[in-house]
Design a protein around this motif. Structure first.
Motif, PDB file in Angstrom:
ATOM      1  N   CYS A   1     140.109  12.079 -42.865  1.00 28.92           N
ATOM      2  CA  CYS A   1     139.400  11.625 -44.061  1.00 28.92           C
ATOM      3  C   CYS A   1     139.720  12.189 -45.242  1.00 28.92           C
ATOM      4  CB  CYS A   1     137.880  12.175 -43.731  1.00 28.92           C
ATOM      5  SG  CYS A   1     136.532  12.092 -44.755  1.00 28.92           S
TER       6      CYS A   1
ATOM      7  N   CYS B   1     136.971  14.840 -46.601  1.00 25.95           N
ATOM      8  CA  CYS B   1     136.806  16.086 -46.123  1.00 25.95           C
ATOM      9  C   CYS B   1     137.916  16.835 -45.329  1.00 25.95           C
ATOM     10  CB  CYS B   1     135.512  16.295 -45.387  1.00 25.95           C
ATOM     11  SG  CYS B   1     135.930  15.674 -43.571  1.00 25.95           S
TER      12      CYS B   1
ATOM     13  N   CYS C   1     134.568   9.189 -40.022  1.00 24.24           N
ATOM     14  CA  CYS C   1     135.192  10.758 -40.148  1.00 24.24           C
ATOM     15  C   CYS C   1     134.615  11.446 -38.731  1.00 24.24           C
ATOM     16  CB  CYS C   1     135.017  11.137 -41.423  1.00 24.24           C
ATOM     17  SG  CYS C   1     135.563  13.142 -41.464  1.00 24.24           S
TER      18      CYS C   1
ATOM     19  N   CYS D   1     132.534  14.679 -41.331  1.00 26.33           N
ATOM     20  CA  CYS D   1     131.553  14.438 -42.351  1.00 26.33           C
ATOM     21  C   CYS D   1     130.690  13.123 -42.117  1.00 26.33           C
ATOM     22  CB  CYS D   1     131.927  14.613 -43.710  1.00 26.33           C
ATOM     23  SG  CYS D   1     132.825  12.975 -44.166  1.00 26.33           S
TER      24      CYS D   1
HETATM   25 ZN   LIG Z   1     135.060  13.639 -43.584  1.00 24.79          ZN
END
Ligand SMILES: [Zn+2]
Ligand SMILES: [Zn+2]
Length: 259
Positions: A121, A124, A160, A163
């Motif tokens: 991701c 994050c 993801c 998140c």
């Molecule tokens: Zn993420």
């Protein structure tokens, strides 16, 4: 960056073996100082586990995180890079101010591969997983209406595992591909430069030998002024070779404590 919208966190995780299955991918983990913010999402897009200094985080903390988590520190701060290296943490000083220049540096000095991997991701740093048709449909039914209905092609979607962000090859994708191509061309240019330098260094040793011989011959003839000039030429050639070797070293992979 791939297009993304927020959503609820997902829960399925892909495994490390999945990550390492990307062919020829040399796993490296990074920690960046706060001056290198733009590199963060690019390195994640290229698949690298990349974290970023927290606001107000001290240099000492960066060093400890790099050491404990086995991360390579990337920083614009020469002094910090040197301190890290002295204490056994791999660190690279980034000199460019623009993002393409910065990425070129990590590509040349560390062998970073500039292709999007879609395993991490960009927001994050957690792992992302490809969504199959059912999962995509389920998300749509849950009301994630930002996912384009019946995409015109069989575009792929990822989510993801941390998140929950959903990614797909959106409008920015063309820019990503262009950057990748630009970086690859830059890599090839650097490669050619390396070869030229190697060739010149080898060559200059031959010339040096001839200059020394000429210098001796001038001495034997008692032509001191000619001998002195040739002595200068020998010195200049030695200096030039030294600079060429230094340049070559900088163009190669970083591994020593030299910056
Ligand atoms: Zn993420
Ligand atoms: Zn020559």
């Amino acid at each position: 960056m791939p297009t993304s919208q927020s959503s609820e966190p997902g829960d399925t995780r892909i495994t490390i073996s999945n990550i390492c299955s990307v062919q020829g991918f040399k796993m490296m983990r990074f920690i960046l100082d706060r001056m290198l913010g733009r590199m963060r999402s690019w390195l994640r897009l290229f698949g690298y586990d990349t974290i970023y200094a927290e606001e107000g985080e001290e240099d000492g903390t960066l060093f400890l995180r790099a050491k404990h988590e086995g991360r390579i520190l990337l920083s614009r701060d020469k002094a910090l890079v040197e301190r890290c290296r002295r204490r056994g943490v791999r660190a690279v000083q980034i000199r460019s101010l623009d993002i393409v220049g910065q990425l070129t540096e990590v590509m040349i000095h560390l062998g970073v591969d500039p292709s999007p991997k879609m395993i991490r991701c960009t927001l994050c740093n957690d792992q992302i997983k490809r969504l199959n048709k059912d999962e995509l449909e389920a998300l749509r039914e849950e009301g994630y209406d930002y996912i384009p209905v019946s995409p015109p092609d069989d575009r792929e979607f990822w989510q993801c595992t941390g998140c929950g962000q959903v990614f797909w090859e959106g409008g920015h994708w063309e820019n990503i591909r262009k950057t990748e191509e630009l970086l690859r061309r830059r890599y090839m240019t650097a490669e050619r430069l390396r070869h030229k330098l190697e060739h010149w260094i080898e060559h200059s040793e031959g010339h040096l030998e001839s200059y020394r011989k000429a210098m001796e011959e001038a001495g034997d003839l008692g032509l001191r002024d000619v001998q002195d000039d040739l002595k200068q030429a020998v010195q200049a050639m030695e200096d030039a070779t030294g600079w060429l070797m230094s340049a070559l070293k900088r163009l190669k992979m970083e591994d020593s404590g030299e910056g």
